[in-house]
Design a protein around this motif. Structure first.
Motif: not given
Length: 291
Positions: A14, A25-27, A7, A12, A10
């Motif tokens: 996805t 998002l793979n937060t 992204d 991060h 951010t």
């Protein structure tokens, strides 16, 4: 959409999932979450080591400290008993006049007596001791077995028509059911008794002369010539405005027809002599405060 896509806002990666143009998002999990998970786990382990914690069938882990809530309660009760020992000893050893004259002791008697009354007596006699149908008011008026603190103490101790071997015993005959009086006589005496508290003995006798004659022949032996009652046999005062079962004509008629036999349990076994004396002093004080 590529899984490795980042992204741009951010930074991060996805997950590769997209809904209506919205990319997931793979937060990563916030570090604060890991911190609290680790902290609570460590706390649980430490608590388990030091305090009673885990059930083990019929027992439980005691912990290094050996803490027991029951022991804490026992200590609190022992401390409370020690704090109350002085005034309770005064109540146990002194007569009622001495107790009533000691305002410090009476303050404790009022507090303890109120609690004892609420726990044991209020369900029948009312939370304010004013009585209920079939259960006499204790805060005002004459009491069937005497209203001195000594008499009150004895009534609480042995009860009325109870299982106690020294129980006070009282039985009002069933004048109608057992054929002692005729219906007309019962109607006459019921009307006379109903009006005693309203018109006085002279007025009731003037209005109901036949009822007054029936009363003199059949009721005065227990209730007295003036209908003021007799504490020696537990006969109530019929000339005041207090009614145990109700003062309506039909209720008075029913009492004369079928008789009455009140019951009060003995409290000697449950409360013990000291608590009974505290209750008697409390009720005596309550009666003095409500003339």
């Amino acid at each position: 959409m590529a899984i490795e896509e980042r992204d741009p806002l951010t930074g991060h990666r996805t997950t590769g999932h997209e809904w209506n143009g919205i990319k997931e998002l793979n937060t990563p999990v916030p570090r604060i979450v890991y911190f609290f998970l680790i902290t609570t786990t460590l706390f649980g382990l430490v608590y388990w080591v030091f305090m009673p914690a885990l059930p083990l069938g019929t027992t439980y882990t005691k912990g290094i400290l050996g803490y027991d809530e029951r022991n804490v309660v026992r200590r609190d009760l022992a401390r409370a008993a020690q704090d109350q020992a002085h005034w309770r000893n005064v109540v146990a050893q002194a007569d009622f006049a001495t107790i009533a004259a000691d305002e410090t002791v009476m303050g404790n008697v009022r507090e303890a007596g109120h609690a004892l009354f609420g726990q044991n007596c209020a369900v029948c006699h009312g939370v304010d001791a004013s009585g209920n149908a079939g259960f006499p008011g204790l805060s005002t008026g004459a009491l069937n077995w005497g209203d001195t603190p000594e008499a009150i103490e004895e009534t609480i101790r042995v009860g009325i028509n109870s299982a106690h071997p020294e129980s006070r015993s009282a039985q009002m005959p069933a004048f109608g059911r057992d054929g002692i009086l005729q219906r007309a006589e019962i109607e006459a005496v019921a009307a006379y008794v109903r009006d005693l508290g309203r018109s006085g003995a002279d007025g009731a006798a003037a209005d109901h002369p036949e009822g007054a004659e029936v009363f003199a022949a059949n009721c005065a032996a227990c209730h007295g010539d003036d209908a003021r009652g007799n504490a020696d046999v537990g006969a109530p005062d019929l000339a005041d405005d207090k009614w145990l079962y109700g003062g309506g004509l039909q209720t008075v008629y029913s009492s004369v027809w079928a008789g009455r036999q009140g019951h009060m349990p003995t409290w000697e076994g449950r409360l013990g002599s000291l608590n009974i004396k505290i209750l008697a002093a409390y009720l005596d004080d309550l009666r003095k405060a409500r003339p």
